[in-house]
Design an enzyme around this catalytic site. Structure first.
Site, PDB file in Angstrom:
ATOM      1  CD  GLU A 112      -2.852   0.923   2.469  1.00  0.00           C
ATOM      2  OE1 GLU A 112      -3.105   1.915   3.162  1.00  0.00           O
ATOM      3  OE2 GLU A 112      -3.338  -0.206   2.703  1.00  0.00           O
ATOM      4  CG  ASP A 113       1.861   3.050   3.402  1.00  0.00           C
ATOM      5  OD1 ASP A 113       0.756   3.276   2.888  1.00  0.00           O
ATOM      6  OD2 ASP A 113       2.051   3.054   4.630  1.00  0.00           O
TER       7      ASP A 113
END
Length: 185
Positions: A64-65
């Site tokens: 996600e990051d």
């Protein structure tokens, strides 16, 4: 013994992948602190019985990051870890409000492993709001986050009484951090 070597490899990978990332709070902590806290909460909630889950907790924000390819996680840590990581990964192509709504709706349908990581993640985030809120987050934004986290966790309950207690304590501390001290007390 071999699985705990993999846990340390995952901690090292998480530290490298998130090396330039900081928490949003005024303390600007290295992001690895959050990942280690989530992994520690999960390890404690399971009495250290599930190294695969601890590895997934360490890597829960990698896709996600940091856009770590899922194939890399599979190659380095196995498909079971990658499956858990994907289950807790938000689709960043969606608007933020939609991602938040989906977390609430999906929470009760998550696997046991994903529920534990989500619960630990929300606990860590609320602890940060209480101790080191983001400088640009108004009181209203912090209140909104606390209420949203409670809504997500409502769908996760029943998985770990101890971890739920940690969340409840973190939510109370985050709420208290927004109230001015009583005069003359």
């Amino acid at each position: 013994m071999k699985e705990w070597i993999a846990v340390l490899r995952a901690a090292d990978a998480a530290a490298r992948w998130h090396v330039h990332q900081r928490r949003k709070g005024i303390a600007q902590e290295p992001y690895i602190n959050h990942l280690l806290e989530v992994a520690s909460l999960v390890a404690e909630a399971t009495s250290g019985s599930d190294p695969t889950l601890v590895i997934a907790a360490l890597l829960h924000d990698a896709v996600e990051d940091q856009e770590v390819p899922v194939e890399m996680i599979i190659r380095e840590f196995g498909k079971p870890v990658a499956d858990i990581v994907l289950e807790v990964t938000d689709d960043k192509t969606l608007p933020k409000d939609e991602r938040k709504r989906r977390q609430i709706v999906a929470a009760p349908k998550k696997s046991r492993e994903a529920k534990l990581i989500k619960l630990a993640d929300k606990t860590s985030n609320l602890r940060t709001i209480a101790a080191s809120p983001a400088a640009d987050w108004s009181v209203n934004r912090r209140l909104d986050y606390i209420e949203w986290a409670k809504a997500v966790v409502a769908g996760l309950r029943g998985i770990s009484p101890w971890l739920e207690q940690q969340f409840d304590e973190a939510a109370s501390a985050a709420e208290r951090s927004l109230n001015p001290p009583m005069a003359g007390v």
